[in-house]
Write a protein that holds these residues in place. Structure first.
Motif, PDB file in Angstrom:
ATOM      1  N   ALA A 185      67.770  10.615  59.351  1.00 27.51           N
ATOM      2  CA  ALA A 185      67.205   9.738  58.326  1.00 27.51           C
ATOM      3  C   ALA A 185      65.757   9.358  58.589  1.00 27.51           C
ATOM      4  CB  ALA A 185      68.067   8.484  58.189  1.00 27.51           C
ATOM      5  N   HIS A 186      65.409   9.028  59.811  1.00 26.28           N
ATOM      6  CA  HIS A 186      64.048   8.555  60.083  1.00 26.28           C
ATOM      7  C   HIS A 186      63.025   9.677  59.897  1.00 26.28           C
ATOM      8  CE1 HIS A 186      64.967   4.463  61.292  1.00 26.28           C
ATOM      9  NE2 HIS A 186      66.033   4.936  61.906  1.00 26.28           N
ATOM     10  N   GLU A 187      63.368  10.901  60.301  1.00 27.00           N
ATOM     11  CA  GLU A 187      62.468  12.019  60.032  1.00 27.00           C
ATOM     12  C   GLU A 187      62.417  12.315  58.540  1.00 27.00           C
ATOM     13  OE1 GLU A 187      61.625  16.744  60.952  1.00 27.00           O
ATOM     14  OE2 GLU A 187      63.443  15.819  61.750  1.00 27.00           O
ATOM     15  N   ALA A 188      63.577  12.234  57.867  1.00 31.26           N
ATOM     16  CA  ALA A 188      63.604  12.474  56.423  1.00 31.26           C
ATOM     17  C   ALA A 188      62.702  11.487  55.687  1.00 31.26           C
ATOM     18  CB  ALA A 188      65.037  12.372  55.907  1.00 31.26           C
ATOM     19  N   GLU A 189      62.696  10.238  56.150  1.00 29.25           N
ATOM     20  CA  GLU A 189      61.792   9.255  55.543  1.00 29.25           C
ATOM     21  C   GLU A 189      60.342   9.619  55.813  1.00 29.25           C
ATOM     22  OE1 GLU A 189      61.373   4.421  55.308  1.00 29.25           O
ATOM     23  OE2 GLU A 189      61.723   5.323  57.270  1.00 29.25           O
ATOM     24  N   ARG A 190      60.039  10.060  57.017  1.00 30.70           N
ATOM     25  CA  ARG A 190      58.661  10.394  57.387  1.00 30.70           C
ATOM     26  C   ARG A 190      58.099  11.527  56.540  1.00 30.70           C
ATOM     27  NH1 ARG A 190      56.379  14.217  60.505  1.00 30.70           N
ATOM     28  NH2 ARG A 190      58.388  15.005  61.264  1.00 30.70           N
ATOM     29  N   ILE A 191      58.913  12.532  56.227  1.00 30.51           N
ATOM     30  CA  ILE A 191      58.418  13.686  55.480  1.00 30.51           C
ATOM     31  C   ILE A 191      58.606  13.536  53.977  1.00 30.51           C
ATOM     32  CG2 ILE A 191      58.777  15.212  57.453  1.00 30.51           C
ATOM     33  CD1 ILE A 191      61.255  16.331  56.093  1.00 30.51           C
ATOM     34  N   GLY A 192      59.158  12.404  53.538  1.00 32.81           N
ATOM     35  CA  GLY A 192      59.283  12.144  52.111  1.00 32.81           C
ATOM     36  C   GLY A 192      60.557  12.647  51.474  1.00 32.81           C
ATOM     37  N   LEU A 193      61.546  13.007  52.279  1.00 29.21           N
ATOM     38  CA  LEU A 193      62.794  13.533  51.732  1.00 29.21           C
ATOM     39  C   LEU A 193      63.689  12.432  51.179  1.00 29.21           C
ATOM     40  CD1 LEU A 193      64.587  15.973  51.186  1.00 29.21           C
ATOM     41  CD2 LEU A 193      65.329  15.912  53.582  1.00 29.21           C
ATOM     42  N   ILE A 194      63.537  11.208  51.661  1.00 25.00           N
ATOM     43  CA  ILE A 194      64.296  10.099  51.103  1.00 25.00           C
ATOM     44  C   ILE A 194      63.348   9.099  50.468  1.00 25.00           C
ATOM     45  CG2 ILE A 194      66.240  10.377  52.670  1.00 25.00           C
ATOM     46  CD1 ILE A 194      65.247   8.024  54.250  1.00 25.00           C
ATOM     47  N   SER A 195      63.855   8.403  49.458  1.00 26.41           N
ATOM     48  CA  SER A 195      63.062   7.418  48.726  1.00 26.41           C
ATOM     49  C   SER A 195      63.112   6.050  49.381  1.00 26.41           C
ATOM     50  CB  SER A 195      63.589   7.292  47.287  1.00 26.41           C
ATOM     51  OG  SER A 195      63.778   8.542  46.695  1.00 26.41           O
ATOM     52  N   GLU A 196      64.266   5.701  49.945  1.00 30.69           N
ATOM     53  CA  GLU A 196      64.442   4.388  50.556  1.00 30.69           C
ATOM     54  C   GLU A 196      65.415   4.503  51.718  1.00 30.69           C
ATOM     55  OE1 GLU A 196      66.285  -0.045  49.476  1.00 30.69           O
ATOM     56  OE2 GLU A 196      65.833   1.370  47.869  1.00 30.69           O
ATOM     57  N   LEU A 197      65.002   3.993  52.882  1.00 34.06           N
ATOM     58  CA  LEU A 197      65.877   3.932  54.034  1.00 34.06           C
ATOM     59  C   LEU A 197      66.500   2.545  54.067  1.00 34.06           C
ATOM     60  CD1 LEU A 197      67.016   5.276  56.550  1.00 34.06           C
ATOM     61  CD2 LEU A 197      65.003   4.490  57.810  1.00 34.06           C
ATOM     62  N   ALA A 198      67.786   2.496  53.787  1.00 27.02           N
ATOM     63  CA  ALA A 198      68.501   1.218  53.718  1.00 27.02           C
ATOM     64  C   ALA A 198      68.906   0.763  55.115  1.00 27.02           C
ATOM     65  CB  ALA A 198      69.734   1.358  52.833  1.00 27.02           C
ATOM     66  N   SER A 199      69.329  -0.482  55.209  1.00 30.23           N
ATOM     67  CA  SER A 199      69.889  -0.989  56.457  1.00 30.23           C
ATOM     68  C   SER A 199      71.234  -0.320  56.718  1.00 30.23           C
ATOM     69  CB  SER A 199      70.073  -2.508  56.378  1.00 30.23           C
ATOM     70  OG  SER A 199      68.838  -3.153  56.126  1.00 30.23           O
ATOM     71  N   GLU A 200      71.713  -0.419  57.940  1.00 35.73           N
ATOM     72  CA  GLU A 200      72.972   0.231  58.308  1.00 35.73           C
ATOM     73  C   GLU A 200      74.115  -0.234  57.412  1.00 35.73           C
ATOM     74  OE1 GLU A 200      75.670   0.991  62.344  1.00 35.73           O
ATOM     75  OE2 GLU A 200      73.830  -0.212  62.424  1.00 35.73           O
ATOM     76  N   ASN A 201      74.851   0.741  56.893  1.00 40.22           N
ATOM     77  CA  ASN A 201      76.003   0.501  56.013  1.00 40.22           C
ATOM     78  C   ASN A 201      75.632  -0.211  54.709  1.00 40.22           C
ATOM     79  OD1 ASN A 201      77.824   1.598  57.963  1.00 40.22           O
ATOM     80  ND2 ASN A 201      77.831  -0.368  59.042  1.00 40.22           N
ATOM     81  N   ARG A 202      74.371  -0.140  54.309  1.00 41.47           N
ATOM     82  CA  ARG A 202      73.950  -0.837  53.095  1.00 41.47           C
ATOM     83  C   ARG A 202      73.395   0.121  52.031  1.00 41.47           C
ATOM     84  NH1 ARG A 202      73.105  -6.297  54.600  1.00 41.47           N
ATOM     85  NH2 ARG A 202      72.862  -6.777  52.393  1.00 41.47           N
ATOM     86  N   ALA A 203      73.576   1.430  52.204  1.00 42.51           N
ATOM     87  CA  ALA A 203      73.011   2.373  51.236  1.00 42.51           C
ATOM     88  C   ALA A 203      73.622   2.188  49.854  1.00 42.51           C
ATOM     89  CB  ALA A 203      73.196   3.812  51.708  1.00 42.51           C
ATOM     90  N   ASP A 204      74.945   1.984  49.784  1.00 43.97           N
ATOM     91  CA  ASP A 204      75.585   1.794  48.483  1.00 43.97           C
ATOM     92  C   ASP A 204      75.042   0.536  47.799  1.00 43.97           C
ATOM     93  OD1 ASP A 204      77.084   4.058  48.781  1.00 43.97           O
ATOM     94  OD2 ASP A 204      78.901   3.034  49.413  1.00 43.97           O
ATOM     95  N   GLU A 205      74.860  -0.516  48.575  1.00 46.71           N
ATOM     96  CA  GLU A 205      74.347  -1.762  48.017  1.00 46.71           C
ATOM     97  C   GLU A 205      72.908  -1.586  47.529  1.00 46.71           C
ATOM     98  OE1 GLU A 205      73.183  -6.144  49.793  1.00 46.71           O
ATOM     99  OE2 GLU A 205      74.971  -5.135  50.576  1.00 46.71           O
ATOM    100  N   ALA A 206      72.084  -0.902  48.323  1.00 42.94           N
ATOM    101  CA  ALA A 206      70.699  -0.667  47.927  1.00 42.94           C
ATOM    102  C   ALA A 206      70.624   0.229  46.699  1.00 42.94           C
ATOM    103  CB  ALA A 206      69.920  -0.054  49.089  1.00 42.94           C
ATOM    104  N   ALA A 207      71.488   1.249  46.653  1.00 46.39           N
ATOM    105  CA  ALA A 207      71.512   2.133  45.483  1.00 46.39           C
ATOM    106  C   ALA A 207      71.952   1.372  44.245  1.00 46.39           C
ATOM    107  CB  ALA A 207      72.440   3.313  45.739  1.00 46.39           C
ATOM    108  N   ALA A 208      72.931   0.470  44.391  1.00 40.10           N
ATOM    109  CA  ALA A 208      73.393  -0.330  43.253  1.00 40.10           C
ATOM    110  C   ALA A 208      72.293  -1.251  42.745  1.00 40.10           C
ATOM    111  CB  ALA A 208      74.627  -1.135  43.650  1.00 40.10           C
ATOM    112  N   ALA A 209      71.523  -1.835  43.666  1.00 33.01           N
ATOM    113  CA  ALA A 209      70.422  -2.711  43.248  1.00 33.01           C
ATOM    114  C   ALA A 209      69.358  -1.924  42.498  1.00 33.01           C
ATOM    115  CB  ALA A 209      69.818  -3.399  44.467  1.00 33.01           C
ATOM    116  N   LEU A 210      69.035  -0.735  42.987  1.00 27.92           N
ATOM    117  CA  LEU A 210      68.070   0.110  42.290  1.00 27.92           C
ATOM    118  C   LEU A 210      68.608   0.541  40.932  1.00 27.92           C
ATOM    119  CD1 LEU A 210      65.463   1.758  42.120  1.00 27.92           C
ATOM    120  CD2 LEU A 210      66.593   3.537  43.502  1.00 27.92           C
ATOM    121  N   ALA A 211      69.903   0.877  40.882  1.00 30.61           N
ATOM    122  CA  ALA A 211      70.515   1.278  39.613  1.00 30.61           C
ATOM    123  C   ALA A 211      70.446   0.149  38.592  1.00 30.61           C
ATOM    124  CB  ALA A 211      71.967   1.695  39.840  1.00 30.61           C
ATOM    125  N   ARG A 212      70.712  -1.061  39.043  1.00 32.18           N
ATOM    126  CA  ARG A 212      70.654  -2.205  38.125  1.00 32.18           C
ATOM    127  C   ARG A 212      69.232  -2.404  37.594  1.00 32.18           C
ATOM    128  NH1 ARG A 212      74.173  -3.061  35.465  1.00 32.18           N
ATOM    129  NH2 ARG A 212      72.610  -2.959  33.825  1.00 32.18           N
TER     130      ARG A 212
END
Length: 275
Positions: A185-212
């Motif tokens: 994940a951290h390398e993926a964030e560095r090279i632009g492969l991910i849009s947002e690096l969420a906190s541990e076990n919080r990806a679903d919550e972060a995705a839901a907030a973005l979706a809303r």
């Protein structure tokens, strides 16, 4: 995607994935946790058909794609797909590979943003599904792996050789597609492969907030922005500027554009209608 359906009925139940829709947000879940959500022929076909159906209905303003269990998606099922394709003739293989590509095209061409909510493994076809999304929200446990060369196939599967250089650049894309090594994940964030690096076990919550946030926003403006981002990837600047001008002229006749002015004048938040 045309809203006209002809005689095609709405699908009552999807057999190979889970779907929920809540106030404009569709959540699609790959649900084979015992197999790390490995894809089957039916799962590919359901994703293709579901995206087409949601695009026609125009009732969904954003889609979240996730996976149950320990990971997002481990790619094609070794037994149900790789084993089965060994017995196929060339025509059948071409049909299958075209179908997988149709899923990626549907993700890129559907008139609403797609968010991939990622954790654990996103490998092979799973990595390409995430790549085709508009946003990738990732848990720190996420690891991408474009594994196609490791099974003796081209790394340019399902449009990966088209999409990945446009997301991370040709150099990184060459390394990822040729070598197939995992990208955490951290390398993926560095090279632009991910849009947002969420906190541990919080990806679903972060995705839901973005979706809303997206679902509550100007849906037509988002749809046209997505369409232009895809269409203009291969256009010369002159054609892109002309397409931008035509799109803006049409949107300036829309209700949302007038609503923004009214809301600004009245000092209140806009009430977006997606029209």
């Amino acid at each position: 995607m045309s809203p006209f359906t002809g005689s095609t009925p709405r699908t009552g139940q999807w057999k190979h994935l889970k779907l929920t829709v809540d106030d404009g947000v569709a959540t699609v879940t790959l649900a084979r946790p015992d197999k790390l959500n490995a894809l089957t022929f039916g799962a590919y076909a359901d994703l293709r058909d579901l995206l087409a159906e949601l695009s026609r209905e125009r009732s969904v303003r954003v889609l979240v794609l996730g996976g149950e269990g320990r990971g997002f998606c481990s790619g094609g099922d070794v037994d149900e797909i790789i084993g089965a394709t060994l017995a196929m003739d060339t025509a059948q293989l071409l049909d299958f590979n075209r179908m997988t590509g149709q899923v990626v095209r549907a993700l890129r061409e559907c008139p609403f943003p797609v968010i991939a909510a990622l954790h654990g493994v996103a490998a092979g076809a799973g990595a390409v599904l995430a790549l085709a999304a508009d946003f990738r929200v990732a848990d720190p446990s996420t690891r991408f792996a474009f594994l196609f060369t490791k099974v003796g196939l081209s790394g340019g599967d399902m449009g990966a050789a088209y999409l990945l250089p446009r997301v991370v650049g040709l150099g990184h894309a060459t390394r990822l597609l040729m070598l197939g090594d995992p990208v955490r994940a951290h390398e993926a964030e560095r090279i632009g492969l991910i849009s947002e690096l969420a906190s541990e076990n919080r990806a679903d919550e972060a995705a839901a907030a973005l979706a809303r946030r997206l679902a509550d926003g100007p849906a037509l403006a988002y749809a046209q922005t997505k369409a232009l981002l895809t269409a203009e990837l291969d256009m010369p600047l002159s054609a892109a500027v002309e397409l931008d001008a035509a799109t803006q002229a049409l949107l300036m006749k829309g209700e949302d554009y007038a609503e923004f002015h009214a809301a600004f004048t009245e000092k209140r938040p806009p009430k977006w209608q997606g029209r």
